[in-house]
Design a protein around this motif. Structure first.
Motif, mmCIF file in Angstrom:
data_model
loop_
_atom_site.group_PDB
_atom_site.id
_atom_site.type_symbol
_atom_site.label_atom_id
_atom_site.label_comp_id
_atom_site.label_asym_id
_atom_site.label_seq_id
_atom_site.Cartn_x
_atom_site.Cartn_y
_atom_site.Cartn_z
ATOM 1 N N PRO B 21 0.810 -1.233 0.000
ATOM 2 C CA PRO B 21 0.000 0.000 0.000
ATOM 3 C C PRO B 21 0.838 1.275 0.000
ATOM 4 O O PRO B 21 0.465 2.266 -0.625
ATOM 5 C CB PRO B 21 -0.805 -0.119 1.295
ATOM 6 N N TRP B 22 1.976 1.234 0.675
ATOM 7 C CA TRP B 22 2.798 2.441 0.747
ATOM 8 C C TRP B 22 3.750 2.548 -0.449
ATOM 9 O O TRP B 22 4.300 3.605 -0.699
ATOM 10 C CB TRP B 22 3.524 2.485 2.097
ATOM 11 N N TYR B 23 3.918 1.437 -1.154
ATOM 12 C CA TYR B 23 4.581 1.525 -2.465
ATOM 13 C C TYR B 23 3.621 2.215 -3.433
ATOM 14 O O TYR B 23 4.018 3.078 -4.223
ATOM 15 C CB TYR B 23 4.939 0.116 -2.960
ATOM 16 N N VAL B 24 2.333 1.862 -3.311
ATOM 17 C CA VAL B 24 1.319 2.465 -4.187
ATOM 18 C C VAL B 24 1.216 3.967 -3.943
ATOM 19 O O VAL B 24 1.107 4.748 -4.889
ATOM 20 C CB VAL B 24 -0.055 1.778 -3.955
ATOM 21 N N ARG B 31 15.127 2.474 0.735
ATOM 22 C CA ARG B 31 15.514 1.091 1.047
ATOM 23 C C ARG B 31 14.320 0.155 0.860
ATOM 24 O O ARG B 31 14.426 -0.897 0.217
ATOM 25 C CB ARG B 31 16.028 1.045 2.486
ATOM 26 N N ASP B 32 13.166 0.528 1.429
ATOM 27 C CA ASP B 32 11.981 -0.326 1.310
ATOM 28 C C ASP B 32 11.485 -0.391 -0.131
ATOM 29 O O ASP B 32 11.013 -1.429 -0.593
ATOM 30 C CB ASP B 32 10.861 0.183 2.230
ATOM 31 N N LYS B 35 13.531 -2.828 -1.954
ATOM 32 C CA LYS B 35 13.176 -4.190 -1.529
ATOM 33 C C LYS B 35 11.897 -4.643 -2.245
ATOM 34 O O LYS B 35 11.824 -5.757 -2.773
ATOM 35 C CB LYS B 35 12.950 -4.200 -0.012
ATOM 36 N N VAL B 36 10.909 -3.769 -2.286
ATOM 37 C CA VAL B 36 9.640 -4.119 -2.934
ATOM 38 C C VAL B 36 9.864 -4.355 -4.428
ATOM 39 O O VAL B 36 9.384 -5.347 -4.985
ATOM 40 C CB VAL B 36 8.587 -3.005 -2.709
ATOM 41 N N GLU B 37 10.598 -3.469 -5.063
ATOM 42 C CA GLU B 37 10.796 -3.593 -6.509
ATOM 43 C C GLU B 37 11.584 -4.854 -6.856
ATOM 44 O O GLU B 37 11.276 -5.530 -7.840
ATOM 45 C CB GLU B 37 11.483 -2.332 -7.047
ATOM 46 N N GLY B 38 12.556 -5.174 -6.015
ATOM 47 C CA GLY B 38 13.328 -6.399 -6.242
ATOM 48 C C GLY B 38 12.441 -7.630 -6.142
ATOM 49 O O GLY B 38 12.527 -8.555 -6.964
ATOM 50 N N HIS B 39 11.543 -7.625 -5.165
ATOM 51 C CA HIS B 39 10.654 -8.770 -4.972
ATOM 52 C C HIS B 39 9.600 -8.837 -6.085
ATOM 53 O O HIS B 39 9.275 -9.920 -6.585
ATOM 54 C CB HIS B 39 9.982 -8.677 -3.606
ATOM 55 N N LEU B 40 9.088 -7.678 -6.476
ATOM 56 C CA LEU B 40 8.053 -7.657 -7.513
ATOM 57 C C LEU B 40 8.547 -8.289 -8.813
ATOM 58 O O LEU B 40 7.791 -8.972 -9.515
ATOM 59 C CB LEU B 40 7.605 -6.217 -7.797
ATOM 60 N N ALA B 41 9.796 -8.069 -9.105
ATOM 61 C CA ALA B 41 10.351 -8.593 -10.356
ATOM 62 C C ALA B 41 10.269 -10.110 -10.394
ATOM 63 O O ALA B 41 10.185 -10.711 -11.474
ATOM 64 C CB ALA B 41 11.804 -8.135 -10.505
ATOM 65 N N ALA B 42 10.254 -10.738 -9.212
ATOM 66 C CA ALA B 42 10.285 -12.206 -9.164
ATOM 67 C C ALA B 42 8.978 -12.831 -8.709
ATOM 68 O O ALA B 42 8.860 -14.053 -8.698
ATOM 69 C CB ALA B 42 11.420 -12.640 -8.228
ATOM 70 N N CYS B 43 7.990 -12.033 -8.292
ATOM 71 C CA CYS B 43 6.798 -12.604 -7.666
ATOM 72 C C CYS B 43 5.526 -12.149 -8.386
ATOM 73 O O CYS B 43 5.114 -10.995 -8.271
ATOM 74 C CB CYS B 43 6.741 -12.217 -6.186
#
Lengths: 192, 228
Positions: B21-24, B31-32, B35-43
């Motif tokens: 929600p806070w990425y949105v 830093r966060d 982390k979110v963008e790195g995970h999104l690329a794989a999930c």
């Protein structure tokens, strides 16, 4: 970044609040006019009657007037003011619910809709948001309508960051339960 | 993302799901966000989650602009502050009154009273109160108090306390009116014309609405510039 949360000049707010603390009513009125639109838009999301919105805003600024001298610069002025409005609104909403009898998502049958339709999405959102528990609804509004960070919401709601995240998570989960067509009935974290 | 991948990254997945929600709303720290963008690329599940949350975010911000009237409510805040100051001067030891509640009931009572006040006020305007100069300041207000009505006012109206901002704005748009002041202590709004629509038409539109308790044209509405 959401402009609603970012449009107040922080330094001038601090100067105004310092003047309010010294008893300057013109400074209070300036602060009031600077925040009225933002607070009214936030409050009218879940307190649609205009006189309630106005009452909460005025009660908020009475507290600002009485408590400005206690502001210790531990947060932004905007976060502090919105925190007061949040607590005032919470009391008002709870009082209204006590009178009206609150509906919640558990009372509602699941809805079917076409998630590609913007109108249906909007109607569903309104219904779903109205049925969320108050703290979850307010957390969602503070994040998505007001554009606050998780840390700011923690200050506004006087809760740990973990509680804010949990409220947001449960709000999202309940919205899904209300509308399986949107994203399935399982919780977001369980869907990986 | 496969089930095996998900289980391997479960702790990070749960953390990222909480942060979406806070990425949105674009308020995450660098830093966060990384982390979110790195995970999104794989999930793929989190990408679906992100798409859904973006729709909800968008859906919560589509309401059209609603006009707010801070001047009128600021006047009431001034009254509250004056009342508090007066009370403080009267009894410095006494604690401030608990905030809040009386105003709503004051408004409700005032709105209900407004119809009667209108009739009474019209009579008073025509006849004056006998011996009124000797009386203390009145404790009630009427819709005909000349000091409270702006020149451009063509209609005075009282709305139901349950009317919402959106309904009020839609009603005023339809009747081509705008608020110039109010509500008064009696709950009366002063409305001005926004177009050449005859005032009689605006009044008819107001009067047929269930949330309008009272609506009357003023003297200005009868002047040559305004079609009655």
């Amino acid at each position: 970044m959401n402009l609603l949360a970012r449009n107040a000049p922080k330094e001038s707010d601090r100067e105004l609040l310092a003047a309010v603390a010294s008893g300057n009513r013109r400074a209070l009125e300036e602060l009031y006019l600077a925040y009225h639109r933002r607070l009214a838009r936030f409050l009218s999301r879940f307190t649609p009657a205009y006189e309630n919105v106005e009452e909460i805003i005025n009660d908020t600024f009475m507290v600002v007037w009485q408590s400005a001298k206690d502001f210790r610069n531990a947060s932004q002025v905007s976060t502090w003011v919105i925190g007061i409005a949040y607590r005032t609104a919470l009391k008002s909403i709870r009082r209204q619910k006590n009178h009206a009898g609150a509906a919640n998502l558990d009372d509602c049958p699941e809805q079917t809709f076409d998630p590609r339709s913007d109108d249906e999405m909007h109607d569903w959102l309104k219904q779903g948001l109205n049925r969320l528990p108050t703290e979850q609804r307010l957390t969602l509004e503070l994040a998505y309508h007001m554009g606050h960070s998780v840390e700011e919401i923690a200050v506004i709601t006087d809760c740990p960051v973990g509680t804010v995240k949990a409220r947001m998570f449960h709000a999202r989960e309940k919205l899904r339960q209300y509308l399986p067509g949107l994203g399935g009935s399982s919780a977001p974290a369980e869907r990986a | 993302m496969s089930t095996q991948d998900s289980s391997q990254h479960a702790p990070q997945h749960k953390e990222v799901v909480m942060l979406i929600p806070w990425y949105v709303n674009d308020t995450l720290s660098d830093r966060d966000r990384s982390k979110v963008e790195g995970h999104l690329a794989a999930c793929a599940a989190c990408r679906d989650e992100l798409a859904l949350e973006r729709r909800i975010h968008e859906g919560m911000n589509v309401d059209g602009p609603v006009e707010y009237m801070p001047a009128a409510s600021l006047n009431r805040l001034r009254d509250m502050l004056d009342g508090k100051s007066a009370a403080g001067e009267q009894n410095a030891v006494e604690q401030p009154k608990p905030l809040g509640r009386p105003r709503r009931w004051q408004w409700l009572a005032a709105a209900s009273f407004a119809g009667a006040a209108a009739a009474a006020g019209l009579w008073v305007a025509g006849h004056g109160l006998p011996g009124s100069r000797d009386l203390a300041a009145p404790v009630f207000y009427t819709v005909t108090n000349p000091a409270t009505h702006p020149r451009e006012e063509v209609v005075r109206a009282v709305f139901s306390p349950s009317i919402t901002l959106v309904e009020l704005q839609a009603l005023l748009d339809e009747a081509q009116l705008r608020i110039v002041s109010g509500p008064s202590e009696a709950g009366v709004y002063s409305l001005a014309a926004r177009s050449d629509l005859p005032v009689s038409t605006s009044l008819a539109l107001l009067r047929r609405h269930a949330s309008v308790r009272f609506a009357e044209g003023t003297e200005q509405a009868a002047e040559p510039g305004h079609a009655p």
